[in-house]
Design an enzyme around this catalytic site. Structure first.
Site, PDB file in Angstrom:
ATOM      1  N   ARG A 169      -2.974  -1.885  -2.582  1.00  0.00           N
ATOM      2  CA  ARG A 169      -2.643  -2.391  -1.256  1.00  0.00           C
ATOM      3  C   ARG A 169      -1.187  -2.844  -1.125  1.00  0.00           C
ATOM      4  O   ARG A 169      -0.499  -2.459  -0.180  1.00  0.00           O
ATOM      5  CB  ARG A 169      -3.561  -3.567  -0.898  1.00  0.00           C
ATOM      6  CG  ARG A 169      -4.924  -3.143  -0.450  1.00  0.00           C
ATOM      7  CD  ARG A 169      -5.955  -4.142  -0.865  1.00  0.00           C
ATOM      8  NE  ARG A 169      -6.193  -3.975  -2.296  1.00  0.00           N
ATOM      9  CZ  ARG A 169      -7.159  -3.202  -2.798  1.00  0.00           C
ATOM     10  NH1 ARG A 169      -7.985  -2.595  -2.003  1.00  0.00           N
ATOM     11  NH2 ARG A 169      -7.291  -3.049  -4.102  1.00  0.00           N
ATOM     12  N   THR A 170      -0.737  -3.666  -2.056  1.00  0.00           N
ATOM     13  CA  THR A 170       0.611  -4.223  -1.902  1.00  0.00           C
ATOM     14  C   THR A 170       1.644  -3.102  -1.976  1.00  0.00           C
ATOM     15  O   THR A 170       2.579  -3.039  -1.167  1.00  0.00           O
ATOM     16  CB  THR A 170       0.875  -5.296  -2.985  1.00  0.00           C
ATOM     17  OG1 THR A 170      -0.223  -6.206  -2.981  1.00  0.00           O
ATOM     18  CG2 THR A 170       2.148  -6.054  -2.715  1.00  0.00           C
ATOM     19  N   LYS A 220      11.018   2.339 -24.184  1.00  0.00           N
ATOM     20  CA  LYS A 220      12.048   2.392 -25.236  1.00  0.00           C
ATOM     21  C   LYS A 220      12.586   1.016 -25.610  1.00  0.00           C
ATOM     22  O   LYS A 220      13.584   0.901 -26.324  1.00  0.00           O
ATOM     23  CB  LYS A 220      13.203   3.288 -24.778  1.00  0.00           C
ATOM     24  CG  LYS A 220      12.833   4.764 -24.787  1.00  0.00           C
ATOM     25  CD  LYS A 220      13.970   5.598 -24.206  1.00  0.00           C
ATOM     26  CE  LYS A 220      13.567   7.049 -24.083  1.00  0.00           C
ATOM     27  NZ  LYS A 220      14.524   7.813 -23.262  1.00  0.00           N
ATOM     28  N   ARG A 265       6.721  -6.106  -8.617  1.00  0.00           N
ATOM     29  CA  ARG A 265       5.565  -6.755  -9.249  1.00  0.00           C
ATOM     30  C   ARG A 265       5.746  -6.630 -10.751  1.00  0.00           C
ATOM     31  O   ARG A 265       6.064  -5.543 -11.250  1.00  0.00           O
ATOM     32  CB  ARG A 265       4.277  -6.072  -8.798  1.00  0.00           C
ATOM     33  CG  ARG A 265       3.057  -6.565  -9.536  1.00  0.00           C
ATOM     34  CD  ARG A 265       1.771  -6.025  -8.957  1.00  0.00           C
ATOM     35  NE  ARG A 265       1.452  -6.657  -7.681  1.00  0.00           N
ATOM     36  CZ  ARG A 265       0.254  -6.554  -7.090  1.00  0.00           C
ATOM     37  NH1 ARG A 265      -0.701  -5.828  -7.636  1.00  0.00           N
ATOM     38  NH2 ARG A 265       0.017  -7.163  -5.951  1.00  0.00           N
ATOM     39  N   HIS A 294       2.055 -14.776  -5.194  1.00  0.00           N
ATOM     40  CA  HIS A 294       2.017 -13.522  -4.439  1.00  0.00           C
ATOM     41  C   HIS A 294       2.280 -13.904  -2.969  1.00  0.00           C
ATOM     42  O   HIS A 294       1.378 -13.872  -2.140  1.00  0.00           O
ATOM     43  CB  HIS A 294       0.627 -12.900  -4.618  1.00  0.00           C
ATOM     44  CG  HIS A 294       0.501 -11.478  -4.198  1.00  0.00           C
ATOM     45  ND1 HIS A 294       1.497 -10.790  -3.537  1.00  0.00           N
ATOM     46  CD2 HIS A 294      -0.530 -10.608  -4.326  1.00  0.00           C
ATOM     47  CE1 HIS A 294       1.081  -9.562  -3.301  1.00  0.00           C
ATOM     48  NE2 HIS A 294      -0.140  -9.432  -3.759  1.00  0.00           N
TER      49      HIS A 294
HETATM   50  C1  NCD Z   1      -4.428  -9.146  -5.521  1.00  0.00           C
HETATM   51  C2  NCD Z   1      -3.335  -9.225  -6.563  1.00  0.00           C
HETATM   52  O1  NCD Z   1      -2.857  -8.213  -7.038  1.00  0.00           O
HETATM   53  O2  NCD Z   1      -2.979 -10.346  -6.856  1.00  0.00           O
HETATM   54  N1  NCD Z   1      -4.506  -7.953  -4.872  1.00  0.00           N
HETATM   55  C3  NCD Z   1      -3.629  -7.678  -3.870  1.00  0.00           C
HETATM   56  O3  NCD Z   1      -2.438  -7.771  -4.007  1.00  0.00           O
HETATM   57  N2  NCD Z   1      -4.158  -7.328  -2.700  1.00  0.00           N
HETATM   58  C4  NCD Z   1      -5.707  -9.677  -5.958  1.00  0.00           C
HETATM   59  C5  NCD Z   1      -6.253  -9.332  -7.304  1.00  0.00           C
HETATM   60  O4  NCD Z   1      -5.705  -8.549  -8.059  1.00  0.00           O
HETATM   61  O5  NCD Z   1      -7.319  -9.888  -7.578  1.00  0.00           O
END
Ligand code: NCD
Length: 329
Positions: free
Chosen positions: A57-58, A87, A109, A139
């Protein structure tokens, strides 16, 4: 004018003020109504979306959202599998390398808590670093989309609101960011933290709530049945098994989680205006039959993520350039 603390980087949700989110949500609403009108908003702007930890999703919502705004987007999943990292390159060198291609945004991320704050300190002033999840840390853009979904339901920050957060509150970064943000924008908020004893809400967040005199209770004996009736928002989360290296702890978490499952029967007992959210992906904590309940909003919530992230990119770009592109004309 600086739109939020720590501008131009987005590292943690406490950076956002109520005033900022109140300005952001109408931009997201306008974008979803007239997406075509924003097709050139980020013309020539370079957006890197680089993820070193799995995401659906993100990643997708930033990638598609930035493209819908006309940006030049370079998206990479599985950065941790790229040659430089394999590496033996350090995180700092990876960030410096990406920054040498002169992006305006680095949406990243990474599995290490605090790594995005480190990235923000390394990039050129032209670049805004956006934390898209730093391991068990934060997040912040998920908190924005969660809050946007809640605001679309209740349309006010001034009503008393009870939010139940259920699950792995220790490792789940979405509940961390959302708690900070809601504590800031809802003066009359009450939290109910419902979790197994082994994964209670992080102490530093509890201290934050105490400092800001926000009301909360922590519940570790499963009483989902009764609590569901009392909340306006039920925010479910999965066990963060991927963040837990110890197999025996994973097993224990799986066992404990069986007591925290939302069934159709429990969902039916909730207030009629209440909503059920989940950042997704879900495991077994929300039974599939709950999806039919009108209170279930998690897929709508995922969709809201794209519009709010587009609005965030636009607001940052606007604050940098001085061109107000929120209402194109
Ligand atoms: C979440 C995350 O990656 O923190 N998902 C997201 O970004 N929609 C939730 C999760 O991984 O549980």
């Amino acid at each position: 004018m600086i739109p939020f603390e720590g501008f131009p980087h987005v590292i943690e949700s406490q950076q956002f003020s109520r005033q900022f989110v109140e300005g952001l949500f109408p931009v997201a609403e306008a974008m979803r109504k007239h997406p075509q009108a924003y097709a050139k908003t980020l013309d020539g702007v370079v957006v890197c979306v680089d993820f070193g930890e799995v995401s659906t999703r993100t990643f997708k919502s930033f990638d598609i959202g930035a493209k819908r705004l006309g940006a030049i987007v370079s998206g990479t999943q599985a950065m941790d599998k790229l040659s430089s990292v394999v590496k033996g390159e350090s995180f700092a060198d990876t960030v410096r390398t990406i920054d040498s291609y002169e992006p305006n945004f680095l949406v990243m991320r990474w599995p290490v808590e605090g790594s995005l704050a480190q990235a923000a300190a390394l990039v050129h002033p032209r670049c805004s670093v956006i934390n898209a999840g730093d391991g068990p840390g934060q997040h912040p853009t998920q908190a924005l989309l969660d809050l946007y979904t809640i605001w679309r339901q209740f349309r006010s920050f001034d009503r008393p609101i009870v939010v139940g957060m259920v699950g792995d509150l220790q490792r789940g970064r979405t509940v961390h960011s959302l708690t900070y943000l809601m504590a800031k924008v809802f003066p009359q908020i009450s939290f109910v933290f419902i979790s197994p004893e082994s994964c209670k809400m992080k102490p530093e967040i509890i201290r934050y709530l105490d400092r800001h005199q926000r009301h909360y209770i922590e519940v570790t004996k499963p009483k989902l049945y009764e609590l569901a009736e009392a909340v306006d928002v039920l925010y479910m989360t999965r066990p963060q098994l991927n963040l837990e290296p110890d197999v025996s702890v994973q097993e224990q978490l799986r066992r404990e989680y069986r007591e925290f499952i939302l069934t159709a029967e429990i969902a039916d007992r909730m207030k009629s205006q209440a909503i059920i959210l989940h950042p997704l992906p879900r495991n077994e904590e929300i039974q599939p039959e709950v999806d039919q309940n009108p209170r279930a909003r998690y897929f709508e919530q995922a969709g809201n993520g794209m519009w709010i992230r587009m609005a965030l990119l636009e607001r940052i770009h606007h604050a940098r350039t001085g061109h107000d592109t929120s209402i194109p004309g």
